[in-house]
Design a protein around this motif. Sequence first.
Motif, short mmCIF file in Angstrom:
data_model
loop_
_atom_site.label_atom_id
_atom_site.label_comp_id
_atom_site.label_asym_id
_atom_site.label_seq_id
_atom_site.Cartn_x
_atom_site.Cartn_y
_atom_site.Cartn_z
N ALA A 223 -8.70 -12.50 -2.34
CA ALA A 223 -8.58 -13.82 -1.74
C ALA A 223 -7.11 -14.15 -1.45
O ALA A 223 -6.79 -14.67 -0.38
N TYR A 224 -6.22 -13.84 -2.38
CA TYR A 224 -4.80 -14.13 -2.19
C TYR A 224 -4.23 -13.29 -1.04
O TYR A 224 -3.52 -13.80 -0.18
N VAL A 225 -4.54 -11.99 -1.05
CA VAL A 225 -4.04 -11.10 0.00
C VAL A 225 -4.55 -11.57 1.36
O VAL A 225 -3.78 -11.69 2.32
N ASN A 226 -5.83 -11.83 1.48
CA ASN A 226 -6.42 -12.25 2.77
C ASN A 226 -5.83 -13.55 3.29
O ASN A 226 -5.71 -13.73 4.50
N LYS A 227 -5.46 -14.45 2.41
CA LYS A 227 -4.91 -15.74 2.82
C LYS A 227 -3.45 -15.63 3.25
O LYS A 227 -3.01 -16.34 4.15
N ASN A 228 -2.69 -14.75 2.62
CA ASN A 228 -1.24 -14.73 2.80
C ASN A 228 -0.67 -13.51 3.51
O ASN A 228 0.51 -13.52 3.87
N PHE A 229 -1.46 -12.47 3.68
CA PHE A 229 -0.97 -11.21 4.23
C PHE A 229 -1.98 -10.63 5.21
O PHE A 229 -3.15 -10.98 5.19
N TYR A 230 -1.50 -9.68 6.01
CA TYR A 230 -2.38 -8.76 6.71
C TYR A 230 -2.29 -7.48 5.89
O TYR A 230 -1.20 -6.97 5.63
N ALA A 231 -3.44 -6.98 5.47
CA ALA A 231 -3.49 -5.82 4.59
C ALA A 231 -3.77 -4.55 5.39
O ALA A 231 -4.70 -4.51 6.20
N VAL A 232 -2.96 -3.54 5.15
CA VAL A 232 -3.07 -2.27 5.88
C VAL A 232 -3.21 -1.13 4.89
O VAL A 232 -2.52 -1.09 3.87
N LYS A 233 -4.09 -0.20 5.20
CA LYS A 233 -4.20 1.05 4.45
C LYS A 233 -3.61 2.14 5.32
O LYS A 233 -3.97 2.26 6.49
N MET B 245 8.56 10.07 -1.31
CA MET B 245 7.11 10.21 -1.20
C MET B 245 6.45 10.13 -2.58
O MET B 245 6.44 11.08 -3.33
N SER B 246 5.92 8.96 -2.86
CA SER B 246 5.28 8.67 -4.14
C SER B 246 4.01 7.88 -3.85
O SER B 246 4.05 6.91 -3.09
N TYR B 247 2.91 8.28 -4.48
CA TYR B 247 1.63 7.63 -4.19
C TYR B 247 0.98 7.17 -5.49
O TYR B 247 1.03 7.88 -6.48
N PRO B 248 0.40 5.98 -5.45
CA PRO B 248 0.42 5.01 -4.36
C PRO B 248 1.77 4.31 -4.29
O PRO B 248 2.50 4.22 -5.29
N THR B 249 2.08 3.78 -3.13
CA THR B 249 3.22 2.89 -2.96
C THR B 249 2.74 1.71 -2.13
O THR B 249 2.05 1.90 -1.12
N THR B 250 3.07 0.51 -2.57
CA THR B 250 2.76 -0.67 -1.79
C THR B 250 4.04 -1.10 -1.09
O THR B 250 5.10 -1.13 -1.70
N VAL B 251 3.92 -1.37 0.20
CA VAL B 251 5.07 -1.72 1.02
C VAL B 251 4.86 -3.13 1.55
O VAL B 251 3.77 -3.47 2.01
N TYR B 252 5.91 -3.91 1.51
CA TYR B 252 5.86 -5.30 1.95
C TYR B 252 6.78 -5.49 3.15
O TYR B 252 7.95 -5.13 3.09
N ILE C 78 2.94 -9.42 -5.60
CA ILE C 78 2.43 -9.97 -4.33
C ILE C 78 2.79 -11.45 -4.21
O ILE C 78 3.08 -11.95 -3.12
N ARG C 79 2.82 -12.16 -5.31
CA ARG C 79 3.21 -13.58 -5.29
C ARG C 79 4.72 -13.72 -5.08
O ARG C 79 5.17 -14.68 -4.45
N TYR C 80 5.50 -12.80 -5.61
CA TYR C 80 6.95 -12.82 -5.42
C TYR C 80 7.27 -12.82 -3.93
O TYR C 80 8.09 -13.61 -3.45
N PHE C 81 6.60 -11.94 -3.19
CA PHE C 81 6.82 -11.88 -1.74
C PHE C 81 6.02 -12.95 -1.00
O PHE C 81 6.52 -13.60 -0.10
N GLY C 82 4.77 -13.14 -1.38
CA GLY C 82 3.88 -14.08 -0.69
C GLY C 82 4.35 -15.52 -0.75
O GLY C 82 4.13 -16.30 0.18
N GLU C 83 4.99 -15.89 -1.85
CA GLU C 83 5.47 -17.27 -2.02
C GLU C 83 6.97 -17.40 -1.73
O GLU C 83 7.57 -18.41 -2.08
N ASN C 84 7.54 -16.37 -1.13
CA ASN C 84 8.94 -16.36 -0.67
C ASN C 84 9.97 -16.50 -1.79
O ASN C 84 11.10 -16.90 -1.54
N HIS C 85 9.61 -16.14 -3.00
CA HIS C 85 10.59 -16.16 -4.10
C HIS C 85 11.70 -15.15 -3.84
O HIS C 85 12.83 -15.35 -4.31
N HIS C 86 11.40 -14.10 -3.10
CA HIS C 86 12.40 -13.07 -2.79
C HIS C 86 13.57 -13.63 -1.99
O HIS C 86 14.65 -13.04 -1.95
N LYS C 87 13.36 -14.78 -1.36
CA LYS C 87 14.42 -15.40 -0.56
C LYS C 87 15.42 -16.20 -1.40
O LYS C 87 16.53 -16.45 -0.98
#
Length: 183
Positions: free
Chosen positions: A86-96, A132-139, A163-172
């Motif tokens: 639910a969080y990912v779908n609301k705040n991101f476009y998710a890609v595999k 090259m390390s798997y899995p890796t999540t990229v934002y 995901i909240r760190y990036f999704g809620e712009n705390h990284h800024k």
Amino acid sequence: MKRNTYTLFALLALLIGVSAFKMADNSGKTQDKPAKGETIKWMTLAEAEAKTKKEPRKIFIDVYTDWCGWCKKMDKDTFSDPEIAAYVNKNFYAVKLNAEGKEPITVGGHTFTYKPEYKVHELAIALLNGQMSYPTTVYLDEKMNMLSPVPGYLDKKNFTKIIRYFGENHHKTMSWAEYEKRK
């Protein structure tokens, strides 16, 4: 002996009948298993690029391989969680992205191809900065600029923090270390 067999069948029939009755809802229809909830709406990077032009959102990319056990575990234990979905779908476009996929991928006007000499896709090399390390999540941000690749398996708790760190712009406004101290 026959009497015990009949008694066993009668009990079995009774149990099946009681189970079917309990599964019936008020309308008399039998219910399927309870819904597991929301699932992540995965798409290709090209689809995410097109969507972000119309409705800007950050992009989250799961870089995986078919043989990676930790990738499968993350799919099963982390990405299948309804709250995370639910969080990912609301705040991101998710890609595999299969790091060993052989199909060309065009993003930002550049076509990335599979590199047989490395047995990996050129886009995966670019997204993972050659690590090259798997899995890796990229934002990626709303303009498809790299925020950060995060290598390794992440359980629900750790993935949610990131995901909240990036999704809620705390990284800024703060470093990851500062964010972690707050939580």
